[in-house]
Motif scaffolding. Sequence first.
Motif, PDB file in Angstrom:
ATOM      1  N   ALA A   1      49.041 -11.283 -64.356  1.00 45.72           N
ATOM      2  CA  ALA A   1      49.624 -10.140 -63.659  1.00 45.72           C
ATOM      3  C   ALA A   1      50.071  -9.063 -64.636  1.00 45.72           C
ATOM      4  O   ALA A   1      49.890  -7.866 -64.390  1.00 45.72           O
ATOM      5  CB  ALA A   1      50.802 -10.604 -62.800  1.00 45.72           C
ATOM      6  N   VAL A   2      50.652  -9.469 -65.751  1.00 43.27           N
ATOM      7  CA  VAL A   2      51.081  -8.520 -66.786  1.00 43.27           C
ATOM      8  C   VAL A   2      49.866  -7.800 -67.376  1.00 43.27           C
ATOM      9  O   VAL A   2      49.866  -6.583 -67.551  1.00 43.27           O
ATOM     10  CB  VAL A   2      51.868  -9.269 -67.886  1.00 43.27           C
ATOM     11  N   GLY A   3      48.807  -8.566 -67.660  1.00 43.55           N
ATOM     12  CA  GLY A   3      47.598  -7.962 -68.192  1.00 43.55           C
ATOM     13  C   GLY A   3      46.966  -6.976 -67.223  1.00 43.55           C
ATOM     14  O   GLY A   3      46.418  -5.951 -67.634  1.00 43.55           O
TER      15      GLY A   3
ATOM     16  N   GLY B   1      48.037  -3.509 -67.698  1.00 42.75           N
ATOM     17  CA  GLY B   1      47.749  -2.856 -68.960  1.00 42.75           C
ATOM     18  C   GLY B   1      48.670  -3.218 -70.103  1.00 42.75           C
ATOM     19  O   GLY B   1      48.566  -2.632 -71.182  1.00 42.75           O
ATOM     20  N   ARG B   2      49.548  -4.211 -69.916  1.00 41.32           N
ATOM     21  CA  ARG B   2      50.453  -4.625 -70.994  1.00 41.32           C
ATOM     22  C   ARG B   2      49.800  -5.808 -71.716  1.00 41.32           C
ATOM     23  O   ARG B   2      50.206  -6.962 -71.581  1.00 41.32           O
ATOM     24  CB  ARG B   2      51.814  -4.960 -70.407  1.00 41.32           C
ATOM     25  N   TYR B   3      48.763  -5.485 -72.489  1.00 40.37           N
ATOM     26  CA  TYR B   3      47.873  -6.501 -73.026  1.00 40.37           C
ATOM     27  C   TYR B   3      48.526  -7.326 -74.131  1.00 40.37           C
ATOM     28  O   TYR B   3      48.254  -8.524 -74.253  1.00 40.37           O
ATOM     29  CB  TYR B   3      46.593  -5.846 -73.536  1.00 40.37           C
ATOM     30  N   GLY B   4      49.368  -6.725 -74.956  1.00 41.24           N
ATOM     31  CA  GLY B   4      50.043  -7.483 -76.003  1.00 41.24           C
ATOM     32  C   GLY B   4      50.975  -8.528 -75.425  1.00 41.24           C
ATOM     33  O   GLY B   4      51.007  -9.684 -75.880  1.00 41.24           O
TER      34      GLY B   4
ATOM     35  N   ALA C   1      42.564 -10.644 -72.918  1.00 40.86           N
ATOM     36  CA  ALA C   1      43.718  -9.899 -73.439  1.00 40.86           C
ATOM     37  C   ALA C   1      43.421  -9.342 -74.827  1.00 40.86           C
ATOM     38  O   ALA C   1      43.782  -8.204 -75.154  1.00 40.86           O
ATOM     39  CB  ALA C   1      44.949 -10.802 -73.475  1.00 40.86           C
ATOM     40  N   VAL C   2      42.759 -10.139 -75.660  1.00 42.41           N
ATOM     41  CA  VAL C   2      42.366  -9.697 -77.004  1.00 42.41           C
ATOM     42  C   VAL C   2      41.345  -8.566 -76.912  1.00 42.41           C
ATOM     43  O   VAL C   2      41.427  -7.548 -77.615  1.00 42.41           O
ATOM     44  CB  VAL C   2      41.810 -10.890 -77.805  1.00 42.41           C
ATOM     45  N   GLN C   3      40.378  -8.752 -76.018  1.00 40.19           N
ATOM     46  CA  GLN C   3      39.323  -7.752 -75.825  1.00 40.19           C
ATOM     47  C   GLN C   3      39.903  -6.409 -75.393  1.00 40.19           C
ATOM     48  O   GLN C   3      39.480  -5.345 -75.878  1.00 40.19           O
ATOM     49  CB  GLN C   3      38.349  -8.280 -74.765  1.00 40.19           C
ATOM     50  N   ASN C   4      40.876  -6.444 -74.500  1.00 42.54           N
ATOM     51  CA  ASN C   4      41.477  -5.207 -73.998  1.00 42.54           C
ATOM     52  C   ASN C   4      42.306  -4.480 -75.047  1.00 42.54           C
ATOM     53  O   ASN C   4      42.691  -3.327 -74.845  1.00 42.54           O
ATOM     54  CB  ASN C   4      42.345  -5.512 -72.769  1.00 42.54           C
TER      55      ASN C   4
END
Length: 330
Positions: free
Chosen positions: A99-101, A104-107, A141-144
Amino acid sequence: IVAHKEENHKYYEYFRSFFAGNFGACEARIHMLETCIDPDADLQQMLVKMLASKDEKLLLDMRTLVTEMGDYYLKELLCRRLFELDSDSLKYRNMLACAVGGQGRYGEAEKLHRQCLEARKNALGEAHPNTLGSINSLALAVQNQGRYEEAEELHQECLEARKNALGEAHPYTLASNNNLANTVRNQGRYGEAEKLHRQCLGARKNALGEAHPDTLASINNLALAVQNQGRNGEAEDLHRQCLEARKNALGETHPDTLASINNLALAVYGQGRYEEAEELHRQCLEGRKNALGETHPYTLRTIHNLANAVREQGRHEEAEELRRQYLEAS
């Protein structure tokens, strides 16, 4: 939340498109809504009450519904409540990370996915489907965050393990195929990505059907790989096909539908039709502001794309103002 009874409510279109296409789920969702929510109650008060609930089934049902609607903000609130109720649950930790990802909060998402992955390895083993799901989510997440080589290695690891554990035609294996192809495309290997996306699209049509959201995602991704090779007319046809199907399956304001509008605009822009591209980018920008918020990376990317379309029409001051908005918010 009670939008199926309120045509003027902003969620009505989500419910209408969702209920129209999935009758079994429709019956279950409506029953769940009507038994859990007073249709005459104030929406905001009922939402606050729901987010304080201890009924995990209710919260999970609502999370499923808002996920299908594409409301990532409400999805995060529901996942945080579930995690509050059981902070030891790896399932809820993973849900929260996704949900966080989605916002847009990928870190932040990466940190949660790494925690979940290590815990799942210890509890379930390295080859368990849930462990592989965490590898896949971590790779995304890494890819984004633009670390494409690292993401490719993770996607390749997950793909091979899923082939062995689930088989080549399993939807999760096909998802890994799709994600690997996207990472290859992100690194500029467009011909290789096109080949992978065509393979994945054919497999998804056979396994899931032509109107399944995953199949539509493969059409979209194939169009991007074609577009990256300068074949904008071919890409435009694929994007229009995907856009119409997503409107019917998901509704006009779903984030995936908005992504198709954005991608169609870029294909049109690539053919020099800047006025048409501007109109599409403005439509996408308004939709993304409402669906994702003004600071989401996808919203900001749309501002950047709109600035380019405006600049190509000779309106340099307006384009510069849009670029300033983009840079200040990025």
